[in-house]
Write a protein that holds these residues in place. Structure first.
Motif, PDB file in Angstrom:
ATOM      1  N   SER A  53       0.864  -1.187   0.000  1.00 20.59           N
ATOM      2  CA  SER A  53       0.000   0.000   0.000  1.00 20.59           C
ATOM      3  C   SER A  53       0.895   1.231   0.000  1.00 20.59           C
ATOM      4  CB  SER A  53      -0.921  -0.001   1.222  1.00 20.59           C
ATOM      5  OG  SER A  53      -0.174   0.030   2.412  1.00 20.59           O
ATOM      6  N   LEU A  54       0.399   2.298  -0.595  1.00 20.58           N
ATOM      7  CA  LEU A  54       1.202   3.508  -0.731  1.00 20.58           C
ATOM      8  C   LEU A  54       1.370   4.195   0.620  1.00 20.58           C
ATOM      9  CD1 LEU A  54      -0.198   5.009  -4.045  1.00 20.58           C
ATOM     10  CD2 LEU A  54       1.894   3.694  -3.704  1.00 20.58           C
ATOM     11  N   PRO A  55       2.476   4.917   0.790  1.00 27.23           N
ATOM     12  CA  PRO A  55       2.666   5.651   2.043  1.00 27.23           C
ATOM     13  C   PRO A  55       1.647   6.785   2.179  1.00 27.23           C
ATOM     14  CG  PRO A  55       4.331   6.281   0.444  1.00 27.23           C
ATOM     15  CD  PRO A  55       3.562   5.133  -0.152  1.00 27.23           C
ATOM     16  N   THR A  56       1.418   7.194   3.401  1.00 18.52           N
ATOM     17  CA  THR A  56       0.542   8.321   3.674  1.00 18.52           C
ATOM     18  C   THR A  56       1.131   9.589   3.077  1.00 18.52           C
ATOM     19  OG1 THR A  56       0.092   7.248   5.792  1.00 18.52           O
ATOM     20  CG2 THR A  56      -0.671   9.520   5.543  1.00 18.52           C
ATOM     21  N   LEU A  57       2.471   9.671   3.125  1.00 18.38           N
ATOM     22  CA  LEU A  57       3.173  10.887   2.742  1.00 18.38           C
ATOM     23  C   LEU A  57       4.592  10.551   2.314  1.00 18.38           C
ATOM     24  CD1 LEU A  57       3.066  14.057   2.800  1.00 18.38           C
ATOM     25  CD2 LEU A  57       3.884  13.905   5.152  1.00 18.38           C
ATOM     26  N   VAL A  58       5.102  11.301   1.334  1.00 18.78           N
ATOM     27  CA  VAL A  58       6.502  11.202   0.942  1.00 18.78           C
ATOM     28  C   VAL A  58       7.145  12.560   1.208  1.00 18.78           C
ATOM     29  CG1 VAL A  58       8.141  10.869  -0.959  1.00 18.78           C
ATOM     30  CG2 VAL A  58       6.049   9.481  -0.853  1.00 18.78           C
ATOM     31  N   LEU A  59       8.215  12.570   2.004  1.00 19.18           N
ATOM     32  CA  LEU A  59       9.033  13.769   2.202  1.00 19.18           C
ATOM     33  C   LEU A  59      10.246  13.594   1.299  1.00 19.18           C
ATOM     34  CD1 LEU A  59       8.889  14.161   6.091  1.00 19.18           C
ATOM     35  CD2 LEU A  59       7.569  15.399   4.360  1.00 19.18           C
ATOM     36  N   ALA A  81      -1.023   5.321 -11.052  1.00 21.51           N
ATOM     37  CA  ALA A  81      -1.070   4.615  -9.762  1.00 21.51           C
ATOM     38  C   ALA A  81      -0.724   5.552  -8.598  1.00 21.51           C
ATOM     39  CB  ALA A  81      -0.104   3.431  -9.780  1.00 21.51           C
ATOM     40  N   TYR A  82       0.059   6.577  -8.888  1.00 23.69           N
ATOM     41  CA  TYR A  82       0.508   7.488  -7.829  1.00 23.69           C
ATOM     42  C   TYR A  82      -0.145   8.868  -7.941  1.00 23.69           C
ATOM     43  CZ  TYR A  82       4.135   3.899  -8.021  1.00 23.69           C
ATOM     44  OH  TYR A  82       4.804   2.700  -8.069  1.00 23.69           O
ATOM     45  N   ALA A  83      -1.225   8.969  -8.672  1.00 23.92           N
ATOM     46  CA  ALA A  83      -1.869  10.260  -8.931  1.00 23.92           C
ATOM     47  C   ALA A  83      -2.232  11.001  -7.645  1.00 23.92           C
ATOM     48  CB  ALA A  83      -3.100  10.072  -9.800  1.00 23.92           C
ATOM     49  N   ASN A  84      -2.654  10.274  -6.618  1.00 23.28           N
ATOM     50  CA  ASN A  84      -3.083  10.910  -5.376  1.00 23.28           C
ATOM     51  C   ASN A  84      -2.043  10.843  -4.266  1.00 23.28           C
ATOM     52  OD1 ASN A  84      -5.630  11.572  -6.462  1.00 23.28           O
ATOM     53  ND2 ASN A  84      -6.286   9.466  -6.149  1.00 23.28           N
ATOM     54  N   LEU A  85      -0.842  10.387  -4.596  1.00 24.31           N
ATOM     55  CA  LEU A  85       0.220  10.294  -3.600  1.00 24.31           C
ATOM     56  C   LEU A  85       0.634  11.697  -3.150  1.00 24.31           C
ATOM     57  CD1 LEU A  85       2.171   8.368  -2.108  1.00 24.31           C
ATOM     58  CD2 LEU A  85       3.742   8.661  -4.031  1.00 24.31           C
ATOM     59  N   ARG A  86       0.663  11.900  -1.841  1.00 25.36           N
ATOM     60  CA  ARG A  86       1.054  13.209  -1.312  1.00 25.36           C
ATOM     61  C   ARG A  86       2.577  13.265  -1.182  1.00 25.36           C
ATOM     62  NH1 ARG A  86      -3.112  13.865   3.591  1.00 25.36           N
ATOM     63  NH2 ARG A  86      -2.210  11.855   4.097  1.00 25.36           N
ATOM     64  N   VAL A  87       3.166  14.209  -1.920  1.00 26.15           N
ATOM     65  CA  VAL A  87       4.619  14.359  -1.947  1.00 26.15           C
ATOM     66  C   VAL A  87       4.965  15.784  -1.551  1.00 26.15           C
ATOM     67  CG1 VAL A  87       6.714  14.223  -3.348  1.00 26.15           C
ATOM     68  CG2 VAL A  87       4.798  12.659  -3.815  1.00 26.15           C
ATOM     69  N   ILE A  88       5.673  15.914  -0.439  1.00 27.78           N
ATOM     70  CA  ILE A  88       6.145  17.225  -0.001  1.00 27.78           C
ATOM     71  C   ILE A  88       7.639  17.322  -0.302  1.00 27.78           C
ATOM     72  CG2 ILE A  88       6.598  18.713   1.989  1.00 27.78           C
ATOM     73  CD1 ILE A  88       4.086  17.634   3.285  1.00 27.78           C
ATOM     74  N   ILE A  89       8.010  18.345  -1.036  1.00 25.58           N
ATOM     75  CA  ILE A  89       9.433  18.615  -1.263  1.00 25.58           C
ATOM     76  C   ILE A  89       9.955  19.269   0.008  1.00 25.58           C
ATOM     77  CG2 ILE A  89      11.128  19.893  -2.628  1.00 25.58           C
ATOM     78  CD1 ILE A  89       9.699  17.638  -4.214  1.00 25.58           C
ATOM     79  N   LEU A  90      10.999  18.674   0.582  1.00 32.61           N
ATOM     80  CA  LEU A  90      11.637  19.202   1.786  1.00 32.61           C
ATOM     81  C   LEU A  90      13.117  19.347   1.459  1.00 32.61           C
ATOM     82  CD1 LEU A  90      11.293  20.048   4.722  1.00 32.61           C
ATOM     83  CD2 LEU A  90      11.639  17.662   5.384  1.00 32.61           C
ATOM     84  N   THR A  91      13.544  20.581   1.245  1.00 32.20           N
ATOM     85  CA  THR A  91      14.857  20.826   0.652  1.00 32.20           C
ATOM     86  C   THR A  91      15.533  22.048   1.261  1.00 32.20           C
ATOM     87  OG1 THR A  91      15.978  21.243  -1.462  1.00 32.20           O
ATOM     88  CG2 THR A  91      13.793  22.216  -1.191  1.00 32.20           C
ATOM     89  N   THR A  92      16.824  22.160   1.027  1.00 33.40           N
ATOM     90  CA  THR A  92      17.545  23.373   1.422  1.00 33.40           C
ATOM     91  C   THR A  92      17.432  24.452   0.349  1.00 33.40           C
ATOM     92  OG1 THR A  92      19.571  22.466   0.478  1.00 33.40           O
ATOM     93  CG2 THR A  92      19.257  22.169   2.860  1.00 33.40           C
ATOM     94  N   SER A  93      16.916  24.078  -0.828  1.00 31.91           N
ATOM     95  CA  SER A  93      16.847  25.019  -1.947  1.00 31.91           C
ATOM     96  C   SER A  93      15.729  26.041  -1.748  1.00 31.91           C
ATOM     97  CB  SER A  93      16.610  24.284  -3.265  1.00 31.91           C
ATOM     98  OG  SER A  93      16.375  25.233  -4.293  1.00 31.91           O
ATOM     99  N   ASP A  94      16.120  27.311  -1.658  1.00 28.87           N
ATOM    100  CA  ASP A  94      15.116  28.376  -1.575  1.00 28.87           C
ATOM    101  C   ASP A  94      14.913  29.033  -2.943  1.00 28.87           C
ATOM    102  OD1 ASP A  94      17.439  29.809  -1.843  1.00 28.87           O
ATOM    103  OD2 ASP A  94      17.219  30.931   0.025  1.00 28.87           O
ATOM    104  N   SER A  95      15.313  28.313  -3.990  1.00 32.45           N
ATOM    105  CA  SER A  95      15.189  28.819  -5.359  1.00 32.45           C
ATOM    106  C   SER A  95      13.715  28.870  -5.779  1.00 32.45           C
ATOM    107  CB  SER A  95      15.965  27.894  -6.300  1.00 32.45           C
ATOM    108  OG  SER A  95      15.462  27.979  -7.610  1.00 32.45           O
ATOM    109  N   GLU A  96      13.275  30.037  -6.218  1.00 30.79           N
ATOM    110  CA  GLU A  96      11.902  30.183  -6.697  1.00 30.79           C
ATOM    111  C   GLU A  96      11.678  29.314  -7.940  1.00 30.79           C
ATOM    112  OE1 GLU A  96       7.995  31.197  -6.599  1.00 30.79           O
ATOM    113  OE2 GLU A  96       9.494  31.507  -5.045  1.00 30.79           O
ATOM    114  N   GLN A  97      12.714  29.143  -8.735  1.00 33.74           N
ATOM    115  CA  GLN A  97      12.633  28.292  -9.926  1.00 33.74           C
ATOM    116  C   GLN A  97      12.345  26.839  -9.519  1.00 33.74           C
ATOM    117  OE1 GLN A  97      16.017  28.787 -12.486  1.00 33.74           O
ATOM    118  NE2 GLN A  97      15.302  27.302 -13.979  1.00 33.74           N
TER     119      GLN A  97
END
Length: 132
Positions: A53-59, A81-97
């Protein structure tokens, strides 16, 4: 192994210090949540394919060897299959791009890793309340 409450997080980051810190803070804020640590995007995609089963969340960190977070996010979003997977980008990059590119790829959120333990603790608390 799944947590009894069904909450399961994939923590994808190649930095061992960040892995250790985040894992500890997640356990402190949400003791029943299980955390699987993965070192890069390739490991993430393999884990998703093998998961019952898919994870609740991906960091997901951006800057990693082999397959970075942006590439992994792009691959995830091309699969129905992963259309509703919640993925949060957690990064040191503060780049607006980087932020715009991640949001275009339908990242659930884009969070910048804070510099202090106290701020990281607050961030993990906010993630728990918003996403778990």
């Amino acid at each position: 192994m799944m947590a009894t409450n069904g909450q399961h997080i994939y923590l994808v980051d190649d930095d061992e210090d960040d892995q250790f810190l985040l894992q500890g803070l997640i356990k402190a804020h949400s003791p029943a949540t299980s955390v699987q640590v993965l070192g890069d995007g390739e490991q993430l995609l393999k884990a998703l394919e093998a998961a019952e089963s898919l994870p609740t969340l991906v960091l997901l960190d951006l800057n990693m060897p082999r397959m970075n977070g942006m590439e992994a996010l792009e691959r995830i979003r091309t699969s129905k299959a992963y259309a509703n997977l919640r993925v949060i980008i957690l990064t040191t990059s503060d780049s607006e791009q980087d932020r715009q590119a991640a949001l275009r790829l339908r990242a659930s959120d884009y969070l910048i890793k804070p510099g202090s333990h106290h701020q990281m603790n607050q961030l993990v608390s906010a993630i728990k309340h918003s996403w778990l």
